[in-house]
Structure formats: structure tokens, C-alpha cells
Design an enzyme around this catalytic site. Structure first.
Site, mmCIF file in Angstrom:
data_model
loop_
_atom_site.group_PDB
_atom_site.id
_atom_site.type_symbol
_atom_site.label_atom_id
_atom_site.label_comp_id
_atom_site.label_asym_id
_atom_site.label_seq_id
_atom_site.Cartn_x
_atom_site.Cartn_y
_atom_site.Cartn_z
ATOM 1 N N HIS A 100 0.804 -1.226 0.000
ATOM 2 C CA HIS A 100 0.000 0.000 0.000
ATOM 3 C C HIS A 100 0.834 1.271 0.000
ATOM 4 O O HIS A 100 0.285 2.368 -0.151
ATOM 5 C CB HIS A 100 -0.976 0.000 1.185
ATOM 6 N N ASP A 123 -10.054 -0.346 3.723
ATOM 7 C CA ASP A 123 -8.880 -0.965 4.327
ATOM 8 C C ASP A 123 -9.159 -1.341 5.777
ATOM 9 O O ASP A 123 -9.922 -0.657 6.466
ATOM 10 C CB ASP A 123 -7.727 0.063 4.279
ATOM 11 N N HIS A 125 -6.821 -1.104 7.880
ATOM 12 C CA HIS A 125 -5.901 -0.223 8.591
ATOM 13 C C HIS A 125 -6.096 1.232 8.161
ATOM 14 O O HIS A 125 -6.602 1.509 7.076
ATOM 15 C CB HIS A 125 -4.461 -0.649 8.320
ATOM 16 N N ASP A 127 -3.465 3.385 7.905
ATOM 17 C CA ASP A 127 -2.266 3.803 7.156
ATOM 18 C C ASP A 127 -1.936 5.273 7.408
ATOM 19 O O ASP A 127 -1.551 6.008 6.496
ATOM 20 C CB ASP A 127 -2.434 3.523 5.663
ATOM 21 N N HIS A 140 4.354 1.031 4.238
ATOM 22 C CA HIS A 140 3.001 0.715 3.758
ATOM 23 C C HIS A 140 1.938 1.054 4.804
ATOM 24 O O HIS A 140 0.747 1.066 4.487
ATOM 25 C CB HIS A 140 2.891 -0.749 3.302
ATOM 26 N N ASP A 227 -7.463 -1.873 -0.331
ATOM 27 C CA ASP A 227 -6.537 -2.872 0.195
ATOM 28 C C ASP A 227 -7.334 -4.151 0.398
ATOM 29 O O ASP A 227 -8.363 -4.142 1.083
ATOM 30 C CB ASP A 227 -5.953 -2.368 1.520
ATOM 31 N N ASP A 229 -6.879 -6.485 2.276
ATOM 32 C CA ASP A 229 -7.059 -6.912 3.667
ATOM 33 C C ASP A 229 -8.253 -6.219 4.321
ATOM 34 O O ASP A 229 -8.589 -6.509 5.468
ATOM 35 C CB ASP A 229 -5.784 -6.750 4.492
ATOM 36 N N GLU A 272 -1.917 -4.981 -2.034
ATOM 37 C CA GLU A 272 -1.583 -5.918 -0.955
ATOM 38 C C GLU A 272 -1.980 -7.367 -1.231
ATOM 39 O O GLU A 272 -2.216 -8.142 -0.304
ATOM 40 C CB GLU A 272 -2.175 -5.455 0.383
#
Length: 300
Positions: A100, A123, A125, A127, A140, A227, A229, A272
Site C-alpha cells: 500500500h 482498508d 488499517h 495507514d 506501507h 486494500d 485486507d 496488498e
């Protein structure tokens, strides 16, 4: 969105330390992304891959504790220039990652053409880490902070300007793993976040209706940074930092379908995907299916 699409692969795995995500662009191509989009009536130009330096092991910057800072900055500068070129050709930039950290270059290229860009960050996360708040030093985990102008100058100044986005123009969807420094930054900047709690409580339809209305009101165009994830690991296992309890496959399709209907997405990246950790290219196939929905694929 009915225009030419330029696909750009970014085989970047230097923004973190778990190898394999550099093969993500190849996995997505193998899953048939070009054919899928061409079947929807788009003219697809595969621009190949951005050349990224290959390193056997992570190199930590002594002064900042950031891993592979120079190589990540150089790769993102090249990506920024390529995105700028594609937009000048009036094509839709579709970026295939890679980790990412490549969002730094994507946003630098896109925001150059829109000083009031909106961003949907799909996402697990946030980030939003910096060298000071990151537990790992992995870049990332920093691209959204960098794009806000917070971070190392070698990253924040990519593209020759800073910042790329305004905090009030960002919507994070699917968050369920935030570091303390990220929580503080979200509160300080007033960034709009829909955690998994909100998705469970309100439902994806309501979340997307609110997101679309929010961004339509205050932005000119919107970039989607997705992303894999963000999805539940049971449905997208081939990611480097899986977090249990994620967005479902069907909810993600609904989100993409609603974004297509709203006609607000002007650039996108899917990142990712790590084939080494995947099951028979399942996660890349999920990514291609979601791209297809984003570009208007429907059952009837």
C-alpha cells in the site's frame, strides 16, 4: 467511466517486510483483469509495470527508522509521473499493487489534476502512521499520512507539491486495526471513518450512501484505494497483514456497484495481494471481480 483504462502494475514489496506482494500485479493479470474489463466495453491499455528496485532484505534508514525509504520514494516518483501521463491522455488509471505504500505515488499523480480530490480508503488499517508513531517503520502503514503532508519530506514531496489531499475529503471504510498514533491523528484532523462496528450496525448500503453523498458535496473527483485486507481473511486470504472480522465479499461487491452507479470514481488502485500466502490465486480473483463491479458489471 466509459473511456479508456490504463493498467499500471507496481511490483513494490519494499513498504513492508513480508515478501511476495511484488507478485500481486502478475497475479491480477493472470486472473484476467484485462479480458474482464474489455468484455464490459472498455478499451484497456496495459502499460506494464513500474520498475522497482529489488532488495534481498529491508534497509533501515538510520536517522528515521523507515525501511527502504530511498527505494520506496524512487518507485513512487516514477508512478506519480506515469499517473500524470495517463490522466493527460484522458484515461482512467487503474493501479495494481504491490504493497500500500504505492498509494503515495498514485495520489501524487492524481491530485496534481484535482486540488480538491476525494479519497475512499477501503482498508482494515488507517495507514496514518509516521516514523514517530509506527511500531515497525514499514512505509506501507503511512501512505495516507504522507498524502496529508505528514511524514518524511522524501515522501510528502513526491510530485513536487504537498499535501495531496485534505483530511475532510477522506473516508476510511472497514477499519478494525488502528495504532494509537493513528487514532489521535484521526481525531485531530476530523477524518471520517466507518469501522466494522458501523458497517455491522448500519449496513453497507447506508455506509456507501453516506460516503457518496459526503464526497459529492465537497469534492470534484474521487480516488478509490482498496486494500484486499479490508475484506475478511476467509474470503481474501492472500494478504500480508490479515485482520479477522472484515468486510464480506458480497458487501464489497455492493460497495463497488454503488460507486459505479454514483459515477464518482475517477482513479483506483487494488493493493496488498500476496500470491505466496494465497489459495489458488483466490485473492487476485476476488480483486478482479470487485474491479469488474466497480466498472459496471451486473448480473442483468
Amino acid at each position: 467511466m466509459k473511456k479508456g483504462i490504463s493498467i499500471i502494475g507496481v511490483p513494490m514489496d519494499l513498504g513492508q517486510t513480508r515478501r511476495g506482494v511484488d507478485m500481486g500485479p502478475s497475479a491480477i493479470r493472470y486472473a484476467g483483469v484485462s479480458e474482464r474489463l474489455e468484455n464490459l466495453g472498455y478499451v484497456v491499455h496495459d502499460e506494464g509495470d513500474i520498475r522497482v528496485e529489488i532488495k534481498e532484505r529491508a534497509q533501515t534508514d538510520i536517522d528515521t527508522n523507515l525501511k527502504n525509504l530511498k527505494a520506496v520514494a524512487e518507485g513512487n516518483e516514477k508512478l506519480s509521473e506515469k499517473i500524470d501521463e495517463i490522466i493527460r491522455l484522458n484515461r482512467f488509471p487503474l493501479v495494481l499493487g504491490g504493497d500500500h505504500s504505492i498509494a503515495i505515488g498514485t495520489l501524487a499523480g492524481v491530485a496534481k489534476h484535482d486540488g480538491n480530490l476525494g479519497v475512499i480508503w477501503y482498508d482494515a488499517h488507517g495507514d496514518l502512521n509516521t516514523a514517530e508513531t509506527s511500531p515497525s517503520g514499514n512505509i506501507h502503514g503511512m501512505p495516507l499520512a504522507v498524502s496529508l503532508g505528514i511524514g518524511h519530506p522524501a515522501l510528502t514531496n513526491i510530485g513536487g507539491y504537498c499535501p495531496k489531499v485534505k483530511p475532510e475529503n477522506i473516508v476510511i471504510i472497514g477499519a478494525r486495526s488502528l495504532d494509537e498514533g493513528e487514532r489521535e491523528l484521526i481525531k485531530e484532523k476530523g477524518i471520517k471513518v466507518y469501522t466494522m462496528h458501523e458497517i455491522d450496525r448500519l449496513g453497507m448500503t447506508k455506509i456507501m450512501e453516506e460516503t457518496i453523498a459526503y464526497l459529492k458535496e465537497r469534492t470534484n473527483s474521487v480516488h478509490l484505494s482498496l486494500d484486499l485486507d479490508g475484506l475478511d481473511p476467509a474470503e481474501a486470504p492472500g494478504v500480508g497483514t490479515p485482520v479477522a472480522g472484515g468486510i464480506s465479499y458480497r458487501e464489497s461487491h455492493l460497495a463497488m456497484e454503488m460507486l459505479f452507479d454514483a459515477s464518482i470514481i475517477t482513479s483506483a488502485e487494488f493493493v496488498e495481494i500476496n500470491p505466496i500466502l494465497d489459495e489458488r490465486n483466490k485473492t487476485a480473483a476476488v480483486a478482479v471481480a470487485l474491479m469488474s463491479s466497480l466498472f459496471g458489471d451486473k448480473l442483468l
